[in-house]
Design a protein around this motif. Structure first.
Motif, PDB file in Angstrom:
ATOM      1  N   ALA A   1      -3.744  56.769  47.915  1.00  0.00           N
ATOM      2  CA  ALA A   1      -4.763  56.046  47.543  1.00  0.00           C
ATOM      3  C   ALA A   1      -5.946  56.802  46.709  1.00  0.00           C
ATOM      4  CB  ALA A   1      -5.566  55.655  48.719  1.00  0.00           C
ATOM      5  N   PHE A   2      -5.870  58.158  47.126  1.00  0.00           N
ATOM      6  CA  PHE A   2      -6.554  58.910  46.102  1.00  0.00           C
ATOM      7  C   PHE A   2      -6.175  58.874  44.711  1.00  0.00           C
ATOM      8  CE2 PHE A   2      -7.167  62.651  43.625  1.00  0.00           C
ATOM      9  CZ  PHE A   2      -8.593  63.059  43.788  1.00  0.00           C
ATOM     10  N   PHE A   3      -5.095  59.000  44.251  1.00  0.00           N
ATOM     11  CA  PHE A   3      -4.620  58.901  43.034  1.00  0.00           C
ATOM     12  C   PHE A   3      -4.406  57.604  42.314  1.00  0.00           C
ATOM     13  CE2 PHE A   3      -2.543  62.773  44.391  1.00  0.00           C
ATOM     14  CZ  PHE A   3      -2.739  63.574  43.309  1.00  0.00           C
ATOM     15  N   ARG A   4      -4.346  56.603  43.266  1.00  0.00           N
ATOM     16  CA  ARG A   4      -4.478  55.158  42.701  1.00  0.00           C
ATOM     17  C   ARG A   4      -5.909  54.543  42.447  1.00  0.00           C
ATOM     18  NH1 ARG A   4      -2.382  52.466  46.899  1.00  0.00           N
ATOM     19  NH2 ARG A   4      -4.798  52.152  47.747  1.00  0.00           N
ATOM     20  N   ASP A   5      -6.612  54.773  43.415  1.00  0.00           N
ATOM     21  CA  ASP A   5      -8.139  54.392  43.595  1.00  0.00           C
ATOM     22  C   ASP A   5      -9.309  55.027  42.877  1.00  0.00           C
ATOM     23  OD1 ASP A   5      -6.775  52.208  45.230  1.00  0.00           O
ATOM     24  OD2 ASP A   5      -7.808  52.792  47.155  1.00  0.00           O
ATOM     25  N   ILE A   6      -9.136  56.237  42.734  1.00  0.00           N
ATOM     26  CA  ILE A   6      -9.937  57.208  42.197  1.00  0.00           C
ATOM     27  C   ILE A   6      -9.535  57.614  40.777  1.00  0.00           C
ATOM     28  CG2 ILE A   6     -11.139  59.282  42.372  1.00  0.00           C
ATOM     29  CD1 ILE A   6     -11.109  59.059  45.424  1.00  0.00           C
ATOM     30  N   LEU A   7      -8.182  58.182  40.551  1.00  0.00           N
ATOM     31  CA  LEU A   7      -7.808  58.423  39.469  1.00  0.00           C
ATOM     32  C   LEU A   7      -7.200  57.219  38.721  1.00  0.00           C
ATOM     33  CD1 LEU A   7      -5.980  62.004  39.838  1.00  0.00           C
ATOM     34  CD2 LEU A   7      -8.671  61.222  39.466  1.00  0.00           C
ATOM     35  N   GLY A   8      -6.926  56.316  39.134  1.00  0.00           N
ATOM     36  CA  GLY A   8      -6.709  54.932  38.379  1.00  0.00           C
ATOM     37  C   GLY A   8      -5.091  54.972  38.192  1.00  0.00           C
ATOM     38  N   LEU A   9      -4.298  55.522  38.951  1.00  0.00           N
ATOM     39  CA  LEU A   9      -2.895  55.585  38.215  1.00  0.00           C
ATOM     40  C   LEU A   9      -1.947  54.676  39.127  1.00  0.00           C
ATOM     41  CD1 LEU A   9      -2.683  59.765  38.169  1.00  0.00           C
ATOM     42  CD2 LEU A   9      -2.684  57.836  36.407  1.00  0.00           C
ATOM     43  N   GLU A  10      -0.985  54.073  38.882  1.00  0.00           N
ATOM     44  CA  GLU A  10      -0.225  53.378  39.610  1.00  0.00           C
ATOM     45  C   GLU A  10       0.634  53.778  40.669  1.00  0.00           C
ATOM     46  OE1 GLU A  10       3.056  49.966  38.743  1.00  0.00           O
ATOM     47  OE2 GLU A  10       2.292  51.171  36.984  1.00  0.00           O
ATOM     48  N   ALA A  11       0.653  53.153  41.850  1.00  0.00           N
ATOM     49  CA  ALA A  11       1.377  53.926  43.181  1.00  0.00           C
ATOM     50  C   ALA A  11       2.625  52.819  43.299  1.00  0.00           C
ATOM     51  CB  ALA A  11       0.534  53.876  44.149  1.00  0.00           C
ATOM     52  N   ARG A  12       3.867  53.431  43.354  1.00  0.00           N
ATOM     53  CA  ARG A  12       5.258  52.565  43.592  1.00  0.00           C
ATOM     54  C   ARG A  12       5.475  53.209  44.564  1.00  0.00           C
ATOM     55  NH1 ARG A  12       7.637  52.152  37.403  1.00  0.00           N
ATOM     56  NH2 ARG A  12       5.893  51.651  36.415  1.00  0.00           N
TER      57      ARG A  12
ATOM     58  N   HIS B   1      -2.223  77.200  42.632  1.00  0.00           N
ATOM     59  CA  HIS B   1      -3.680  77.219  42.864  1.00  0.00           C
ATOM     60  C   HIS B   1      -4.449  75.865  42.418  1.00  0.00           C
ATOM     61  CE1 HIS B   1      -7.933  77.791  40.716  1.00  0.00           C
ATOM     62  NE2 HIS B   1      -8.015  78.518  42.020  1.00  0.00           N
ATOM     63  N   HIS B   2      -3.791  75.142  41.445  1.00  0.00           N
ATOM     64  CA  HIS B   2      -4.382  73.892  41.076  1.00  0.00           C
ATOM     65  C   HIS B   2      -3.282  72.935  40.289  1.00  0.00           C
ATOM     66  CE1 HIS B   2      -5.589  76.083  37.673  1.00  0.00           C
ATOM     67  NE2 HIS B   2      -5.379  74.687  37.173  1.00  0.00           N
ATOM     68  N   VAL B   3      -3.435  71.714  40.245  1.00  0.00           N
ATOM     69  CA  VAL B   3      -2.515  70.784  39.215  1.00  0.00           C
ATOM     70  C   VAL B   3      -3.431  70.447  38.318  1.00  0.00           C
ATOM     71  CG1 VAL B   3      -1.273  68.755  39.179  1.00  0.00           C
ATOM     72  CG2 VAL B   3      -1.063  70.353  41.090  1.00  0.00           C
ATOM     73  N   ALA B   4      -3.339  70.407  37.128  1.00  0.00           N
ATOM     74  CA  ALA B   4      -4.193  69.723  35.972  1.00  0.00           C
ATOM     75  C   ALA B   4      -3.360  68.735  35.456  1.00  0.00           C
ATOM     76  CB  ALA B   4      -3.979  70.846  34.987  1.00  0.00           C
TER      77      ALA B   4
ATOM     78  N   LEU C   1     -12.922  71.284  25.822  1.00  0.00           N
ATOM     79  CA  LEU C   1     -12.371  70.753  26.895  1.00  0.00           C
ATOM     80  C   LEU C   1     -13.664  70.585  27.856  1.00  0.00           C
ATOM     81  CD1 LEU C   1      -9.483  70.084  28.017  1.00  0.00           C
ATOM     82  CD2 LEU C   1      -9.494  72.339  28.853  1.00  0.00           C
ATOM     83  N   THR C   2     -13.727  69.585  28.486  1.00  0.00           N
ATOM     84  CA  THR C   2     -14.626  69.209  29.683  1.00  0.00           C
ATOM     85  C   THR C   2     -13.524  69.038  30.861  1.00  0.00           C
ATOM     86  OG1 THR C   2     -16.298  68.061  28.335  1.00  0.00           O
ATOM     87  CG2 THR C   2     -16.335  67.685  30.868  1.00  0.00           C
ATOM     88  N   GLN C   3     -13.961  69.755  31.985  1.00  0.00           N
ATOM     89  CA  GLN C   3     -12.982  69.514  32.874  1.00  0.00           C
ATOM     90  C   GLN C   3     -13.882  69.246  34.439  1.00  0.00           C
ATOM     91  OE1 GLN C   3     -12.145  74.015  32.797  1.00  0.00           O
ATOM     92  NE2 GLN C   3     -10.014  73.449  32.361  1.00  0.00           N
ATOM     93  N   ILE C   4     -13.161  68.478  35.109  1.00  0.00           N
ATOM     94  CA  ILE C   4     -13.568  68.080  36.511  1.00  0.00           C
ATOM     95  C   ILE C   4     -12.696  68.755  37.419  1.00  0.00           C
ATOM     96  CG2 ILE C   4     -14.189  65.931  37.911  1.00  0.00           C
ATOM     97  CD1 ILE C   4     -15.956  65.989  35.605  1.00  0.00           C
TER      98      ILE C   4
ATOM     99  N   LEU D   1      -6.470  71.277  44.881  1.00  0.00           N
ATOM    100  CA  LEU D   1      -7.326  71.241  43.785  1.00  0.00           C
ATOM    101  C   LEU D   1      -6.727  70.599  42.604  1.00  0.00           C
ATOM    102  CD1 LEU D   1     -10.003  72.054  42.751  1.00  0.00           C
ATOM    103  CD2 LEU D   1      -9.036  74.471  42.347  1.00  0.00           C
ATOM    104  N   LEU D   2      -7.568  69.674  42.079  1.00  0.00           N
ATOM    105  CA  LEU D   2      -6.844  68.927  40.825  1.00  0.00           C
ATOM    106  C   LEU D   2      -8.190  69.246  39.590  1.00  0.00           C
ATOM    107  CD1 LEU D   2      -6.004  65.537  42.123  1.00  0.00           C
ATOM    108  CD2 LEU D   2      -4.658  67.351  41.603  1.00  0.00           C
ATOM    109  N   GLU D   3      -7.372  69.698  38.645  1.00  0.00           N
ATOM    110  CA  GLU D   3      -8.212  70.089  37.466  1.00  0.00           C
ATOM    111  C   GLU D   3      -8.013  68.863  36.537  1.00  0.00           C
ATOM    112  OE1 GLU D   3      -7.310  72.778  33.780  1.00  0.00           O
ATOM    113  OE2 GLU D   3      -7.673  73.836  35.332  1.00  0.00           O
TER     114      GLU D   3
END
Length: 137
Positions: A21-32, A82-85, A115-118, A127-129
């Motif tokens: 749900a995090f990746f689908r609903d917040i980042l807008g990616l497709e979950a299958r 450490h993180h995934v970018a 670059l702008t990073q969140i 942690l996601l970059e």
């Protein structure tokens, strides 16, 4: 032969639906549903806009080919990773989407790299970059 790009990141979690749900609903990616899984809550692949499965999400008790060589020990957070970018676009929309969840995030502008990073944590404390090229916004 050389490494050409990142293929995917794998997350093993007790909360496959929440992570998906995090990746689908917040980042807008497709979950299958993941190949071989009987339900999306037991295995989910997150696809980028081109249809590439970039994040694989599996349950803690799932069986992986590497488990014989390196038995899996559940942990929380990024551990030694450490993180995934992820390269992203539409900075304003992403800030609004994350903000609407009440989730904490940090914005860093890095002009030398244009670059702008969140930086934001997903459901398992990974942690996601999120990278936004300045020319793109």
């Amino acid at each position: 032969m050389a490494v050409r790009s990142l293929d995917h990141v794998n997350i093993r979690t007790a909360d496959v639906p929440g992570t998906a749900a995090f990746f689908r609903d917040i980042l807008g990616l497709e979950a299958r549903i993941a190949p071989g899984a009987d339900h999306i809550d037991r295995g989910c692949w997150i696809h980028d806009p081109d249809g590439h499965p970039i994040i694989h999400i599996g349950p803690l008790d799932g069986r992986y080919p590497s488990d014989d060589m390196h038995p899996f020990i559940p942990a929380r957070g990024s551990g030694t990773v450490h993180h995934v970018a992820l390269e992203c676009d539409d900075l304003d929309d992403m800030i609004e989407r994350i903000g609407a969840t009440g989730r904490a995030f940090i914005r860093k502008d890095y002009p030398p790299a244009k670059l702008t990073q969140i930086f934001v944590m997903e459901e398992n404390g990974i942690l996601l970059e999120l990278n936004f090229h300045m020319e793109a916004h």
